[in-house]
Design a protein around this motif. Sequence first.
Motif, PDB file in Angstrom:
ATOM      1  N   ALA A  16       0.828  -1.110  -0.029  1.00 48.23           N
ATOM      2  CA  ALA A  16      -0.087   0.003   0.121  1.00 48.23           C
ATOM      3  C   ALA A  16       1.014   1.215  -0.113  1.00 48.23           C
ATOM      4  CB  ALA A  16      -0.918  -0.081   1.247  1.00 48.23           C
ATOM      5  N   GLU A  17       2.032   1.075   0.951  1.00 50.07           N
ATOM      6  CA  GLU A  17       2.958   2.231   0.789  1.00 50.07           C
ATOM      7  C   GLU A  17       3.519   2.619  -0.522  1.00 50.07           C
ATOM      8  OE1 GLU A  17       7.236   3.572   2.725  1.00 50.07           O
ATOM      9  OE2 GLU A  17       6.046   2.077   3.639  1.00 50.07           O
ATOM     10  N   GLN A  18       3.770   1.566  -1.277  1.00 45.03           N
ATOM     11  CA  GLN A  18       4.719   1.604  -2.653  1.00 45.03           C
ATOM     12  C   GLN A  18       3.654   2.464  -3.630  1.00 45.03           C
ATOM     13  OE1 GLN A  18       5.901  -2.162  -3.649  1.00 45.03           O
ATOM     14  NE2 GLN A  18       7.086  -1.416  -5.522  1.00 45.03           N
ATOM     15  N   VAL A  19       2.433   1.745  -3.714  1.00 44.72           N
ATOM     16  CA  VAL A  19       1.295   2.303  -4.569  1.00 44.72           C
ATOM     17  C   VAL A  19       0.830   3.725  -4.133  1.00 44.72           C
ATOM     18  CG1 VAL A  19      -1.167   1.978  -5.529  1.00 44.72           C
ATOM     19  CG2 VAL A  19       0.357  -0.067  -4.885  1.00 44.72           C
ATOM     20  N   ALA A  20       0.708   4.104  -2.941  1.00 47.66           N
ATOM     21  CA  ALA A  20       0.454   5.469  -2.598  1.00 47.66           C
ATOM     22  C   ALA A  20       1.632   6.468  -2.996  1.00 47.66           C
ATOM     23  CB  ALA A  20       0.310   5.430  -0.958  1.00 47.66           C
ATOM     24  N   LEU A 100      -3.487  -2.082  -7.980  1.00 49.46           N
ATOM     25  CA  LEU A 100      -2.215  -1.914  -8.690  1.00 49.46           C
ATOM     26  C   LEU A 100      -2.667  -0.933  -9.864  1.00 49.46           C
ATOM     27  CD1 LEU A 100       1.019  -1.969  -8.992  1.00 49.46           C
ATOM     28  CD2 LEU A 100       0.354  -4.000 -10.180  1.00 49.46           C
ATOM     29  N   PRO A 101      -2.037   0.116 -10.114  1.00 52.90           N
ATOM     30  CA  PRO A 101      -2.525   0.886 -11.304  1.00 52.90           C
ATOM     31  C   PRO A 101      -1.793   0.151 -12.595  1.00 52.90           C
ATOM     32  CG  PRO A 101      -0.805   2.271 -10.082  1.00 52.90           C
ATOM     33  CD  PRO A 101      -1.081   1.044  -9.354  1.00 52.90           C
ATOM     34  N   LEU A 102      -2.309  -0.068 -13.607  1.00 54.91           N
ATOM     35  CA  LEU A 102      -1.932  -0.772 -14.909  1.00 54.91           C
ATOM     36  C   LEU A 102      -1.526   0.333 -15.962  1.00 54.91           C
ATOM     37  CD1 LEU A 102      -4.485  -3.472 -15.337  1.00 54.91           C
ATOM     38  CD2 LEU A 102      -2.506  -3.422 -13.696  1.00 54.91           C
ATOM     39  N   ARG A 103      -1.743   1.480 -15.829  1.00 51.88           N
ATOM     40  CA  ARG A 103      -1.388   2.361 -16.777  1.00 51.88           C
ATOM     41  C   ARG A 103      -0.852   3.616 -16.238  1.00 51.88           C
ATOM     42  NH1 ARG A 103      -6.485   2.626 -20.869  1.00 51.88           N
ATOM     43  NH2 ARG A 103      -5.366   4.501 -21.494  1.00 51.88           N
ATOM     44  N   PRO A 104      -0.023   4.407 -16.811  1.00 50.62           N
ATOM     45  CA  PRO A 104       0.385   5.666 -16.094  1.00 50.62           C
ATOM     46  C   PRO A 104      -0.558   6.581 -15.561  1.00 50.62           C
ATOM     47  CG  PRO A 104       1.619   5.177 -18.355  1.00 50.62           C
ATOM     48  CD  PRO A 104       0.435   4.393 -18.177  1.00 50.62           C
ATOM     49  N   ILE A 105      -0.357   7.205 -14.476  1.00 48.78           N
ATOM     50  CA  ILE A 105      -1.480   8.334 -14.008  1.00 48.78           C
ATOM     51  C   ILE A 105      -1.622   9.451 -14.753  1.00 48.78           C
ATOM     52  CG2 ILE A 105      -1.582   9.776 -12.005  1.00 48.78           C
ATOM     53  CD1 ILE A 105      -1.694   6.777 -11.230  1.00 48.78           C
ATOM     54  N   GLU A 106      -0.666   9.554 -15.579  1.00 51.93           N
ATOM     55  CA  GLU A 106      -0.951  10.665 -16.790  1.00 51.93           C
ATOM     56  C   GLU A 106      -2.187  10.441 -17.725  1.00 51.93           C
ATOM     57  OE1 GLU A 106      -0.974  14.399 -17.976  1.00 51.93           O
ATOM     58  OE2 GLU A 106       0.249  13.870 -16.430  1.00 51.93           O
ATOM     59  N   CYS A 262      -7.176  -1.667 -18.909  1.00 52.79           N
ATOM     60  CA  CYS A 262      -7.620  -0.689 -17.661  1.00 52.79           C
ATOM     61  C   CYS A 262      -6.632   0.140 -16.934  1.00 52.79           C
ATOM     62  CB  CYS A 262      -8.464  -1.938 -16.527  1.00 52.79           C
ATOM     63  SG  CYS A 262      -9.768  -2.809 -17.238  1.00 52.79           S
ATOM     64  N   PHE A 263      -7.247   0.870 -15.855  1.00 53.89           N
ATOM     65  CA  PHE A 263      -6.504   1.897 -15.330  1.00 53.89           C
ATOM     66  C   PHE A 263      -5.954   1.143 -14.069  1.00 53.89           C
ATOM     67  CE2 PHE A 263      -8.947   4.722 -17.898  1.00 53.89           C
ATOM     68  CZ  PHE A 263      -7.841   5.370 -18.621  1.00 53.89           C
ATOM     69  N   MET A 264      -6.556   0.275 -13.357  1.00 47.92           N
ATOM     70  CA  MET A 264      -6.418  -0.345 -12.125  1.00 47.92           C
ATOM     71  C   MET A 264      -6.898  -1.910 -12.025  1.00 47.92           C
ATOM     72  SD  MET A 264      -5.128   1.541  -9.457  1.00 47.92           S
ATOM     73  CE  MET A 264      -6.025   2.865  -9.302  1.00 47.92           C
ATOM     74  N   TYR A 276       4.520  -5.800  -9.608  1.00 50.13           N
ATOM     75  CA  TYR A 276       4.817  -4.350  -8.930  1.00 50.13           C
ATOM     76  C   TYR A 276       5.871  -3.480  -9.764  1.00 50.13           C
ATOM     77  CZ  TYR A 276       1.173  -4.755  -5.264  1.00 50.13           C
ATOM     78  OH  TYR A 276       0.258  -5.052  -4.568  1.00 50.13           O
ATOM     79  N   ASP A 277       6.901  -4.326 -10.287  1.00 53.31           N
ATOM     80  CA  ASP A 277       8.107  -3.739 -10.781  1.00 53.31           C
ATOM     81  C   ASP A 277       7.629  -3.238 -12.179  1.00 53.31           C
ATOM     82  OD1 ASP A 277       9.642  -4.412  -8.567  1.00 53.31           O
ATOM     83  OD2 ASP A 277      10.715  -5.864  -9.191  1.00 53.31           O
ATOM     84  N   ALA A 278       6.769  -3.847 -12.767  1.00 58.90           N
ATOM     85  CA  ALA A 278       6.442  -3.661 -14.258  1.00 58.90           C
ATOM     86  C   ALA A 278       5.490  -2.442 -14.237  1.00 58.90           C
ATOM     87  CB  ALA A 278       5.865  -5.016 -14.789  1.00 58.90           C
TER      88      ALA A 278
END
Length: 564
Positions: A16-20, A100-106, A262-264, A276-278
Amino acid sequence: MTVGFVMMVHDALHRAEQVARHFATNGCPVVIHCDKRTPRAEFDGLKRGLADLENVKFCKRHACDWGTWSLVQASQTGSEMMLTSFPEVRHVYLASGSCLPLRPIESLRAYLADRPMTNFIESVTIEDVHWTVGGLDEERFTFRFPFSWKKYRKSFDTYVRFQRRFGCTRKLPKGIVPHLGSQWWCLTRQTLSAILEDPDRAEIDRYFSKVWIPDESYYQTLVRQFATNIESRSLTLSKFDFQGKPHIFYDDHLQLLRRSDCFMARKIWPEANRLYDAFLKPKDEFTRAEPNPGKIDRIFAKAVERRTQGRDGLYMQSRLPADGIDKGKTCAPYSIFEGFSDIFEDFDVWLARAVDARVHGHLYAPDGAEFAGGQTIFTGALSNSPKLRDYNPCAFLTSLIWNTRGERQVFQFGPRDTQGISWLVATDPNAQITVISGAWAVPLFQSNANFSEIRREAARLQKIEAEHLDILRSPYRKARVRIWTLADFIESPMEPLQTVIDEIGTRGGRRLAEAPKMRDLTGFGQFLQNLKNQGMHPHLMGDFPTGDQQESQQRPRKRPYLVK
């Protein structure tokens, strides 16, 4: 204007810390709700790990239970802090600690910027819901559910039965039309603030606090009251199995997740380091593709089918107690010959030369399984021990067929054998069963036993075979079954033999050029007559001639055994 994330976490706090941190460093505010039952030391460690980020905040903690109002309270508390603390936020995205986000936040920010007034939340009326598994539809809104389904199952079920019996229902608040959907949504500031600032919120919250699984209905229902632009879908990929449990994504799902656009996604296994690394590494480019989880729906449908129905002929421990739910009883075609080894000498040897298959003797012989070549241990570590085989005779056969897939299996069977497989083979579409009824009498005819013993044994064998034939003629039969009486078969043996063997497949694709050697049946008709004279009625052999009539009819029938 940007998107803010409300994260609900309770375990695997390092992820959770990593994703936040990924959200926050990409310009998205984050409000974290951590379950009150999470140990204080772990929670403090999470706060210390994110203390350097000014756009990460922690809201008041609630003790959360699955399917209870506490989950809605947690999201309300986090959403209120998000709206108050970050006025630049235009969309609020609800996520979990296992997302987990699958696409860039932008990419997500640009997508929402093109749709500034669109609310993304799955919201369908209860009449249209087809995906609730093992749960309640209308009753979840008309009954009260003060007990946790997971913690107090007995109290939960007892109170539901009580309300059903006495008709204890309650009215919905005025203007409320119940809707259901995924609890992972992305709402506009305008819509979310309208829900949280509704003057009637206290009454609505009181009502939904006793609804079953309110996090799947609270926002999904209220968004219809305050929003005009709704896309009834979630931007989070979340898949469920046939029991309603979420699919967990592992490292080997990397390409599958990428294909979804999907975004997430949730739920991600905490140890899926590769995922997580990818997905959390910086990306220079992003796609504007529309999220399309339908691309992978076929794979999940196939997974559900495989899990619930398995593969033809494969019996797994998880499905073995539930008889009849497997797709097929066996995985490949096989053939059973009944009575042939009684009237032909060394029939299995002749058959092995004639057909392209593995030919066994009597696999269910009383003294043990007669595997091809006299083997004592066959493919798949199957033993010829009669005790092991007869512990579960059906599993013995299905294991034999599964372990030898790619090679057709053929074996002999008769009334002297263990009869535990009769219903299995009769109802198996893969079975090809060829029967010469009454052939069991030939070994008795050639034996030197006392006639009184022969008569008793003949009566026993005839009773067993009659019951077996009744099963093969059952309306539930799915096997390909051919039955000849002994009298009909020996009148013209090569024609039925050729028909049956053609279905199995002859070696080299040629017609039979050699016939098996038939046992000497001289005097057999008189033998049957003697059984009748002793008070037994041998009716399974057909109309077998006696005396001179038999001998005169048998002599000219010796030549048709050779077909050129």
